[in-house]
Design a protein around this motif. Sequence first.
Motif, short mmCIF file in Angstrom:
data_model
loop_
_atom_site.label_atom_id
_atom_site.label_comp_id
_atom_site.label_asym_id
_atom_site.label_seq_id
_atom_site.Cartn_x
_atom_site.Cartn_y
_atom_site.Cartn_z
N ILE A 1 -30.51 -61.36 -2.07
CA ILE A 1 -30.34 -61.73 -0.67
C ILE A 1 -29.48 -60.66 0.02
CG2 ILE A 1 -28.99 -63.30 0.81
CD1 ILE A 1 -31.76 -64.26 0.37
N GLN A 2 -29.97 -60.20 1.17
CA GLN A 2 -29.31 -59.13 1.92
C GLN A 2 -28.98 -59.64 3.32
OE1 GLN A 2 -31.16 -55.07 2.02
NE2 GLN A 2 -31.31 -55.45 4.21
N PRO A 3 -27.76 -60.09 3.55
CA PRO A 3 -27.44 -60.63 4.89
C PRO A 3 -27.26 -59.51 5.92
CG PRO A 3 -25.51 -60.70 3.48
CD PRO A 3 -26.63 -60.21 2.62
N TYR A 4 -27.77 -59.75 7.11
CA TYR A 4 -27.52 -58.89 8.27
C TYR A 4 -26.44 -59.58 9.09
CZ TYR A 4 -31.88 -56.52 7.06
OH TYR A 4 -32.87 -55.82 6.41
N VAL A 5 -25.31 -58.91 9.26
CA VAL A 5 -24.10 -59.55 9.80
C VAL A 5 -23.92 -59.18 11.26
CG1 VAL A 5 -21.60 -59.75 9.55
CG2 VAL A 5 -23.05 -59.55 7.51
N PHE A 6 -23.62 -60.20 12.10
CA PHE A 6 -23.49 -60.03 13.54
C PHE A 6 -22.06 -60.27 14.03
CE2 PHE A 6 -27.70 -61.86 12.54
CZ PHE A 6 -28.48 -60.76 12.85
N ILE B 1 -23.94 -65.70 12.97
CA ILE B 1 -23.00 -64.92 12.16
C ILE B 1 -23.76 -63.95 11.26
CG2 ILE B 1 -21.22 -65.02 10.38
CD1 ILE B 1 -20.25 -65.99 13.06
N TRP B 2 -24.78 -64.45 10.58
CA TRP B 2 -25.63 -63.59 9.76
C TRP B 2 -26.98 -64.25 9.57
CZ3 TRP B 2 -27.30 -65.88 5.26
CH2 TRP B 2 -26.49 -66.83 4.66
N THR B 3 -27.95 -63.43 9.20
CA THR B 3 -29.26 -63.95 8.80
C THR B 3 -29.70 -63.17 7.58
OG1 THR B 3 -31.43 -64.65 9.61
CG2 THR B 3 -30.77 -62.43 10.15
N ALA B 4 -30.53 -63.77 6.75
CA ALA B 4 -31.05 -63.12 5.55
C ALA B 4 -32.49 -63.58 5.34
CB ALA B 4 -30.20 -63.46 4.33
N LEU C 1 -33.99 -59.65 14.17
CA LEU C 1 -32.77 -58.85 14.24
C LEU C 1 -32.45 -58.46 15.68
CD1 LEU C 1 -33.22 -56.55 11.12
CD2 LEU C 1 -31.84 -58.62 11.34
N PHE C 2 -33.46 -58.10 16.46
CA PHE C 2 -33.23 -57.76 17.87
C PHE C 2 -32.73 -58.99 18.61
CE2 PHE C 2 -34.11 -57.06 22.27
CZ PHE C 2 -34.01 -55.69 22.48
N TYR C 3 -33.38 -60.13 18.38
CA TYR C 3 -33.00 -61.37 19.06
C TYR C 3 -31.55 -61.73 18.77
CZ TYR C 3 -33.77 -66.11 20.90
OH TYR C 3 -33.71 -67.27 21.65
N CYS C 4 -31.17 -61.72 17.51
CA CYS C 4 -29.81 -62.10 17.13
C CYS C 4 -28.79 -61.09 17.63
CB CYS C 4 -29.71 -62.24 15.61
SG CYS C 4 -30.61 -63.64 14.93
N THR C 5 -29.13 -59.81 17.59
CA THR C 5 -28.21 -58.78 18.10
C THR C 5 -27.94 -58.98 19.57
OG1 THR C 5 -28.94 -57.16 16.44
CG2 THR C 5 -27.90 -56.29 18.44
#
Length: 493
Positions: A428-433, A401-404, A329-333
């Motif tokens: 499934i819970q996507p984290y959206v960027f 765009i998102w990861t889950a 999450l840190f990397y993608c953010t």
Amino acid sequence: MDPILRRNRMPTARMAVQQLGPQLLNGCFHEADRADMVGLNLQGLRNCLPEQFHAHLSGVIEEIFNTSRLLRDLAEQAQIHVSQLPAVFDYLNVILPCLCKTLRDIMSFYEDKSMNKEHRWRTMYHKLGNELPGTTLPARFIMYNQFLRRSPNFDLNGMESLRLRILQLRAARKIPPPSPIRTDLLRRDEALEFWNRETNSHWAEAIFTQPLPSRREFKHQGRSDAFGPLQQLGHLPPLPRDVKILVKRSFDNDRISVIFFLQLRDQTPSLLIRSKDASRNWVSVRGAHELSIRRENDSVLLLSRWSRSEQKAKPWAILSFLTWEEMVLFYCTFLCLRVRSRLTLNVNPAEFHLHKERRLFQAQIIDDGYRHVLMVFEDRATGGCRLHAAVWEGKLRACPIWTAFIPPNVSSSWLLRKSKRHIWLRDIQPYVFWEEYRPIHQRKGPFGAFELAFANSEAATRFQELFASSPDVSAASAAPESSEHNDRAEEAD
């Protein structure tokens, strides 16, 4: 150094910031360290007492640790909102001396070996609780924390009531009243602006507020560090006034912290890192466009800056993570903020791939009306698997765009083939960027399953087969890796 401040009259707000800023901000960290020490000692005391005392002790301990966290948060936020520091001086000059004396008094009772441990706790609780009627020891720290906490529902009148209550406690404890800062330097609207925390309005603010569906911990932990160049806390040049704090992450028990913030004027993201060395706190600020990111080993991310004088990349920070999920999450953010910054000139293609992850699958999907590339990655260090959607083509190609994260040991009901090109996934819970992507549009059926709409049926079949052999996702690692060239060829067909 105790944070009981003695002020001289200062001709300008700027001078107030220059002279008192470092002392005040470091005072917050000093009292935060003291609160941590007191909380740990009270935990030891609780473990030695009968269970009948645990509830009250636990309440006090929890609030003391909250006080420590809030003090550090406030000091770091004030370092970013440095132009509003004069508005904060008055508030901290009210609370810090009172808080300092409370913590010292608790330690004096704790260390009094003339009493047994139960008597120390009883005496501490009742004597401190009777200093101001209606203010028990737990209630005192709740009051401190309400005074320190920035809130989206900030009430200036409520803040003033808390200030008066703390002043009453100071008087009861014979602490001299604070010398007020010059009223011509203090604008109440600036106080309101600082203490009123904005509600979530940027995608990055929500990333770390979602509970993790799993926690895959790394077996070996590295050490986090900051390399800068660093300046002492409170000595940074003033940042623009229109700044919005997005995310804060702490490392090594808050010895290191990183804050993502946005300059609203041009929407450019930056990072502030704070590092504690002995009793001093050091900080550095860099625009996201000035940094690059890569995974160094299993648990560590490296942020690098370009040194013009040496004409080479140099470390700015190394950050060690407890779990693979938070690292992702840190990397993608960071990557999304950097790629979408108007100041970013180019991004090394290698940065779009998190090292030590193996790509098991790749295909095009139609996702909330957009064409995205969907990938499945397996982490070599933890065995965790995740879905990852990114921009298919254009200037932002490969930007997440998102990861889950795929739950471990998923059951056969996790995946349902609804049609030739459509697959539904449960839990499934996507984290959206990206602020324009709406995952709710992909939710289908009575249980809100997440729909993957593949561009062709062959890709849907390959995705289904990836998880068909075993409920354990990690068993899919033997599946053949799909190349981007082949997937694009399939779309052409």
